[in-house]
Enzyme design. Structure first.
Site, PDB file in Angstrom:
ATOM      1  N   GLY A 116       0.831  -1.191   0.000  1.00 25.53           N
ATOM      2  CA  GLY A 116       0.000   0.000   0.000  1.00 25.53           C
ATOM      3  C   GLY A 116       0.868   1.244   0.000  1.00 25.53           C
ATOM      4  N   CYS A 117       0.288   2.368  -0.392  1.00 27.28           N
ATOM      5  CA  CYS A 117       1.094   3.588  -0.466  1.00 27.28           C
ATOM      6  C   CYS A 117       1.583   4.007   0.917  1.00 27.28           C
ATOM      7  CB  CYS A 117       0.309   4.709  -1.149  1.00 27.28           C
ATOM      8  SG  CYS A 117      -1.292   5.099  -0.420  1.00 27.28           S
ATOM      9  N   TYR A 118       0.679   4.167   1.869  1.00 26.48           N
ATOM     10  CA  TYR A 118       1.106   4.558   3.214  1.00 26.48           C
ATOM     11  C   TYR A 118       2.026   3.507   3.863  1.00 26.48           C
ATOM     12  CZ  TYR A 118      -2.601   8.182   3.163  1.00 26.48           C
ATOM     13  OH  TYR A 118      -3.403   9.256   2.868  1.00 26.48           O
ATOM     14  N   THR A 120       4.174   1.636   2.539  1.00 25.95           N
ATOM     15  CA  THR A 120       5.517   1.720   1.979  1.00 25.95           C
ATOM     16  C   THR A 120       6.391   2.625   2.840  1.00 25.95           C
ATOM     17  OG1 THR A 120       4.740   1.309  -0.274  1.00 25.95           O
ATOM     18  CG2 THR A 120       6.861   2.435  -0.038  1.00 25.95           C
ATOM     19  N   PHE A 287       7.340  10.554  -0.609  1.00 27.87           N
ATOM     20  CA  PHE A 287       7.338   9.829  -1.877  1.00 27.87           C
ATOM     21  C   PHE A 287       6.031  10.110  -2.607  1.00 27.87           C
ATOM     22  CE2 PHE A 287       5.773   7.245   1.544  1.00 27.87           C
ATOM     23  CZ  PHE A 287       4.746   6.459   1.055  1.00 27.87           C
TER      24      PHE A 287
END
Length: 309
Positions: A116-118, A120, A287
């Site tokens: 998942g983005c968070y 990461t 990011f």
């Protein structure tokens, strides 16, 4: 030898579009897409996924599970960009920088689940510290993150870019029920004993993330200081292509973090901010939620899976 056939299931969504744009000009692989009239046809989607060498799923969770269940060809390999399989047995976690062996695991895998983005950012900051024994596994982790509104998918993009965009809030905290889907993933791959408290938010910008984790030195292993935390992260990511750790002398001069700083890249930049007087440390990750947090990560995993063995 024929070029690998890559099928993007869900290539009209935010992540799928970015992946399609990056792959369509390549001549070392074949890109399989379905006409608009067939994208929701289960039979045609099943045919396409079973005909592919690697399928990239850019779908809602339920649809991703259905797509995997439709696979009958044992040679088909999958990169799932949804959250459907992130803690499922038999799936390799697609964060190549997680440890030294992870790129090899991804390269050999038949089933890879994109982070998942968070998570990461959270796992990128916490896992090395937990593994080194500098951060106790039972530390009461609380983190805050602000993402561009594209992290909310089409509904959020429509809210900020559609006819009622003028009424969209400049900033909104969400997940106040503290039941967000990402903490189990964060807990598992960071190596934590307890579910972290996670407070996410959207800002009025399209993409980019700042995630922060505050730490109190008095709660860490005896004798641990901020310089040790920084040195641990710097060692872990030394030589990696896409994760950088800001030098301590540079963090001392930073007065703010820009969530859009790495937009359009597959990079992530980590920071360790230290206040010795108060015994506080702030860990940070910056990011692109559509880059290292989504399509860029999928493409990084694709490259590993396509590499000659």
């Amino acid at each position: 030898m024929a070029s690998p056939l890559v099928f993007i299931d869900g290539d009209q969504g935010t992540t799928g579009l970015h992946i399609h744009e990056r792959l369509r000009e390549r001549n070392d692989l074949q890109l399989l897409t379905l006409p608009a009239a067939e994208r929701k046809d289960p039979r045609r989607r099943a045919e396409a996924i079973n005909a592919s060498d690697i399928a990239i799923l850019c779908l809602p969770d339920a649809a991703a599970r259905e797509a995997v269940a439709a696979i009958e060809n044992p040679a088909v390999r999958v990169i799932d960009a949804s959250s459907a399989h992130r803690t499922a047995p038999g799936w390799v976690y697609g964060f190549p920088e997680m440890d030294a062996e992870q790129p090899q695991r991804i390269a050999a895998a038949h089933r890879v689940t994109n982070p998942g983005c968070y998570p990461t950012g959270a796992i990128g900051l916490l896992r090395p510290l937990v593994q080194a024994g500098l951060l106790p596994r039972d530390y009461p982790i609380a983190m805050h993150a602000v993402s561009g509104y594209s992290g909310g998918g089409r509904p959020a993009v429509e809210q900020y870019e559609g006819p009622s965009a003028a009424q969209a809030p400049a900033f909104q905290v969400y997940g106040t029920a503290l039941a967000h889907k990402h903490p189990p993933e964060m807990q598992r791959y960071a190596g934590l004993d307890h579910r972290p408290v996670f407070v996410p938010a959207y800002g009025a910008f399209r993409q980019g993330i700042v995630l922060t984790v505050p730490l109190e030195l008095r709660l860490l292993a005896p004798g641990t200081d901020g310089k040790q935390l920084h040195a641990c992260l710097a060692r872990h990511y030394a030589g990696t292509a896409h994760v950088q750790v800001i030098a301590l002398e540079d963090t001392q001069a930073l007065t703010h973090l820009n969530p859009q700083e790495l937009n359009g890249t597959n990079d992530m930049r980590l920071g360790v901010f230290i206040n010795e007087e108060h015994g506080h440390v702030l860990l940070s990750a910056v990011f692109d939620n559509l880059g290292k947090g989504a399509s860029g990560a999928a493409l990084q995993n694709l490259e590993l899976m396509l590499a000659p063995t």
